[in-house]
Design an enzyme around this catalytic site. Structure first.
Site, PDB file in Angstrom:
ATOM      1  N   ASP A  39     -24.092 -66.519   6.142  1.00  0.00           N
ATOM      2  CA  ASP A  39     -23.384 -65.243   6.254  1.00  0.00           C
ATOM      3  C   ASP A  39     -24.365 -64.074   6.272  1.00  0.00           C
ATOM      4  O   ASP A  39     -23.963 -62.936   6.525  1.00  0.00           O
ATOM      5  CB  ASP A  39     -22.372 -65.075   5.115  1.00  0.00           C
ATOM      6  CG  ASP A  39     -22.999 -65.260   3.748  1.00  0.00           C
ATOM      7  OD1 ASP A  39     -23.434 -66.393   3.445  1.00  0.00           O
ATOM      8  OD2 ASP A  39     -23.073 -64.287   2.974  1.00  0.00           O
ATOM      9  N   ASN A  40     -25.647 -64.353   6.034  1.00  0.00           N
ATOM     10  CA  ASN A  40     -26.672 -63.307   6.096  1.00  0.00           C
ATOM     11  C   ASN A  40     -27.590 -63.475   7.305  1.00  0.00           C
ATOM     12  O   ASN A  40     -28.697 -62.942   7.321  1.00  0.00           O
ATOM     13  CB  ASN A  40     -27.510 -63.301   4.818  1.00  0.00           C
ATOM     14  CG  ASN A  40     -26.726 -62.818   3.610  1.00  0.00           C
ATOM     15  OD1 ASN A  40     -25.783 -62.047   3.757  1.00  0.00           O
ATOM     16  ND2 ASN A  40     -27.085 -63.286   2.432  1.00  0.00           N
TER      17      ASN A  40
ATOM     18  N   ARG B 171     -24.145 -48.278   5.751  1.00  0.00           N
ATOM     19  CA  ARG B 171     -25.026 -49.149   6.526  1.00  0.00           C
ATOM     20  C   ARG B 171     -24.714 -49.017   8.014  1.00  0.00           C
ATOM     21  O   ARG B 171     -23.561 -49.045   8.425  1.00  0.00           O
ATOM     22  CB  ARG B 171     -24.868 -50.612   6.085  1.00  0.00           C
ATOM     23  CG  ARG B 171     -25.822 -51.560   6.820  1.00  0.00           C
ATOM     24  CD  ARG B 171     -26.060 -52.840   6.031  1.00  0.00           C
ATOM     25  NE  ARG B 171     -24.872 -53.661   5.891  1.00  0.00           N
ATOM     26  CZ  ARG B 171     -24.814 -54.734   5.095  1.00  0.00           C
ATOM     27  NH1 ARG B 171     -25.866 -55.089   4.378  1.00  0.00           N
ATOM     28  NH2 ARG B 171     -23.706 -55.448   5.007  1.00  0.00           N
TER      29      ARG B 171
ATOM     30  N   ASP C  48     -15.498 -56.834  -8.308  1.00  0.00           N
ATOM     31  CA  ASP C  48     -14.980 -55.478  -8.461  1.00  0.00           C
ATOM     32  C   ASP C  48     -15.117 -54.639  -7.192  1.00  0.00           C
ATOM     33  O   ASP C  48     -14.614 -53.520  -7.108  1.00  0.00           O
ATOM     34  CB  ASP C  48     -15.657 -54.757  -9.632  1.00  0.00           C
ATOM     35  CG  ASP C  48     -17.173 -54.636  -9.472  1.00  0.00           C
ATOM     36  OD1 ASP C  48     -17.695 -54.926  -8.377  1.00  0.00           O
ATOM     37  OD2 ASP C  48     -17.838 -54.259 -10.459  1.00  0.00           O
ATOM     38  N   GLY C  49     -15.818 -55.190  -6.175  1.00  0.00           N
ATOM     39  CA  GLY C  49     -15.956 -54.468  -4.922  1.00  0.00           C
ATOM     40  C   GLY C  49     -16.907 -53.291  -4.972  1.00  0.00           C
ATOM     41  O   GLY C  49     -17.018 -52.537  -4.007  1.00  0.00           O
TER      42      GLY C  49
ATOM     43  N   GLY D  76     -16.086 -63.198   3.378  1.00  0.00           N
ATOM     44  CA  GLY D  76     -15.504 -61.972   3.892  1.00  0.00           C
ATOM     45  C   GLY D  76     -16.126 -60.787   3.179  1.00  0.00           C
ATOM     46  O   GLY D  76     -16.863 -60.940   2.206  1.00  0.00           O
TER      47      GLY D  76
ATOM     48  N   LYS E 211     -20.693 -49.849   1.913  1.00  0.00           N
ATOM     49  CA  LYS E 211     -20.944 -51.004   1.038  1.00  0.00           C
ATOM     50  C   LYS E 211     -20.847 -50.539  -0.411  1.00  0.00           C
ATOM     51  O   LYS E 211     -21.546 -49.615  -0.816  1.00  0.00           O
ATOM     52  CB  LYS E 211     -22.336 -51.565   1.341  1.00  0.00           C
ATOM     53  CG  LYS E 211     -22.695 -52.830   0.572  1.00  0.00           C
ATOM     54  CD  LYS E 211     -24.045 -53.349   1.039  1.00  0.00           C
ATOM     55  CE  LYS E 211     -24.470 -54.591   0.259  1.00  0.00           C
ATOM     56  NZ  LYS E 211     -25.777 -55.098   0.708  1.00  0.00           N
TER      57      LYS E 211
ATOM     58  N   GLY F  66     -16.396 -58.588   0.684  1.00  0.00           N
ATOM     59  CA  GLY F  66     -15.833 -58.455  -0.658  1.00  0.00           C
ATOM     60  C   GLY F  66     -16.031 -57.089  -1.266  1.00  0.00           C
ATOM     61  O   GLY F  66     -15.353 -56.734  -2.236  1.00  0.00           O
TER      62      GLY F  66
END
Length: 481
Positions: free
Chosen positions: A246-247, A170, A119-120, A84, A107, A86
């Protein structure tokens, strides 16, 4: 003054595919860079710098928008994981005047329900890397997400040491991934899976909406666009570095510029990513991994392909098994284009493989070798000076001038497929270090100028054509999380 109007298109999907998530505000944001040409091309409104800064730092949310983080899963280095966004928040989607829908995502905007202890946040250096390389890829003619802006958050980010925090904006056709379909298959109902398939088709491939078997046609289409994308990567020596499922974008765009790099000395086993210790995502393996990722997508679509499991497997297997020949055909045509040839000849593949073998043997620079074939007088290298190459060159010339074709036509064609400039790794690292640590943007800005027109030679930028003296010996890239 006109304000940006965002849609909440992704929220048409069932609620399990996302979580409502506000970006986390920051104390003292400052613009580092804003992509005016992209904003103009998309038809984004003419907002003030302060208005853009408030929005793209995450300090303000537009009225009527509903920021979310997306849920997805993925195979990371072959291992399935629930993932997900993150450290990302989708602000919403923007509809251009040509009725194209684009995601606008932050992002590095803080923790989300999918952060898993992270930590995002992101570093300025990592976000500037994505900005620089995604712009390079776009100008090289390769499908890619783009970067609208990088903001210095005014806060510090702790990695192996303290860094300045950065937030990237992005732009993408969407953030649907193979991992999104894996998530639906593992954690969703059949209705959820069908809803995702329907959404992907309506957003990216509306020509498939009336297909008798939508899931099957979607799998075929994604296989095709991925083959095209990987061929483009191979054309310019690009190594993604972290081809997890996921990429892999359903839209066929290059996404996630973490440990990516460009190959200098030709070696098919080249790998730069510090975490890819087994070379899973090495240059030569990229087509094979694309096929593997597509097989994960096929599994996720199985229940939609046919009610008979055996028939569903057979249908999926046919598509996956056809990928190598599909890719090989596209790759061969790409290499013909790089060498300026027209048409197909039975001996082409042998001639191409002979050249690549010599390039590997002589540690020849991948980019400059093709420029040297077209313009021998301006390039000096052990490969081009070797007797082996002289003999090969005569065969190349014979093939290029077949049927009375003028050699000048061949060379002109080569110039359209072989860039003069790529983001050389040592130049990228120096530019990022100076920009992120000392706020010296001279080299970063110059590198941006160079890669905006990569197929045209410019004498004032000769230094950007020269590979590092020791090749990429010991060079490593890092994912930035």
């Amino acid at each position: 003054m006109e304000s940006l109007k965002l849609l909440n298109d992704y929220t048409k999907l069932p609620a399990k595919f996302f979580s409502q998530q506000m970006p986390n505000p920051v104390l003292n944001p400052k613009f580092i860079i804003f992509n005016n040409s992209l904003a103009e091309a998309m038809g984004l409104p003419m907002m003030t710098q302060d208005e853009w800064l408030e929005l793209l730092s995450g300090n303000q949310v537009l009225k009527g928008s509903m920021p979310i983080s997306q849920a997805y899963a993925g195979h990371q280095f072959g291992n399935f994981t629930m993932l997900g966004d993150g450290r990302a928040v989708l602000l919403g989607e923007f509809l251009t005047s040509s009725q194209e829908l684009f995601d606008i995502q932050l992002k590095g905007s803080g923790r989300t329900p999918y952060s898993r202890g992270g930590d995002g946040r992101a570093t300025v250096s990592a976000m500037l890397r994505e900005y620089l390389i995604s712009e390079a890829m776009h100008n090289l003619g390769i499908p890619t997400t783009r970067s609208l802006a990088v903001v210095n958050s005014g806060e510090k980010v702790q990695r192996e040491m303290e860094y300045n925090g950065g937030i990237l904006t992005r732009i993408a056709k969407s953030h649907l991934r193979v991992g999104t379909f894996e998530y639906a298959y593992q954690y969703g109902t059949m209705e959820d899976q069908k809803a995702l398939t329907s959404y992907a088709i309506s957003r990216h491939y509306p020509e498939l909406e009336n297909a008798k078997n939508q899931a099957l046609e979607l799998l075929k289409k994604i296989s095709e666009v991925q083959a095209d994308l990987i061929v483009d990567w191979m054309r310019v020596g690009f190594i993604h570095g972290v081809m997890n499922t996921d990429n892999m974008s359903i839209a066929g765009e290059t996404i996630d510029y973490g440990p990516c790099a460009f190959m200098n000395s030709y070696d098919p086993n080249t790998v730069f990513s510090s975490i890819d210790t087994q070379g899973r995502y090495a240059y030569r393996n990229q087509p094979r991994i694309a096929q593997w990722n597509l097989s994960r997508l096929a599994i996720a679509l199985l229940d939609q392909l046919h009610t008979d499991q055996n028939l569903a497997i057979e249908m999926a297997q046919d598509i996956i098994n056809s990928f190598p020949s599909q890719y090989e055909s596209k790759w061969l045509n790409m290499m013909r284009n790089k060498l300026g040839w027209e048409g197909n000849q039975s001996g082409d593949q042998n001639l191409i493989e002979d050249l690549l073998h010599m390039m590997h043997k002589y540690k020849a620079d991948y980019t400059n070798t093709f420029l040297g074939i077209a313009d021998r007088e301006n390039y000096d290298s052990p490969l081009l000076d070797s007797m082996e190459f002289q003999e090969w060159s005569m065969l190349w010339m014979s093939r290029a001038t077949m049927d009375g074709r003028d050699l000048d036509q061949t060379i002109l064609k080569m110039k359209g497929y072989n860039p003069v400039f790529i983001p050389r790794n040592h130049m990228v690292e120096t530019a990022l270090m100076r920009a992120s640590q000392s706020s010296e943007f001279g080299q970063f800005d110059e590198l941006l100028k160079v890669i905006r027109d990569p197929y045209q030679n410019k004498e004032q930028y000769t230094a950007y054509r020269i590979p590092p003296e020791n090749g990429d010996l010991g060079y490593q890239t890092f994912c930035g999380t």
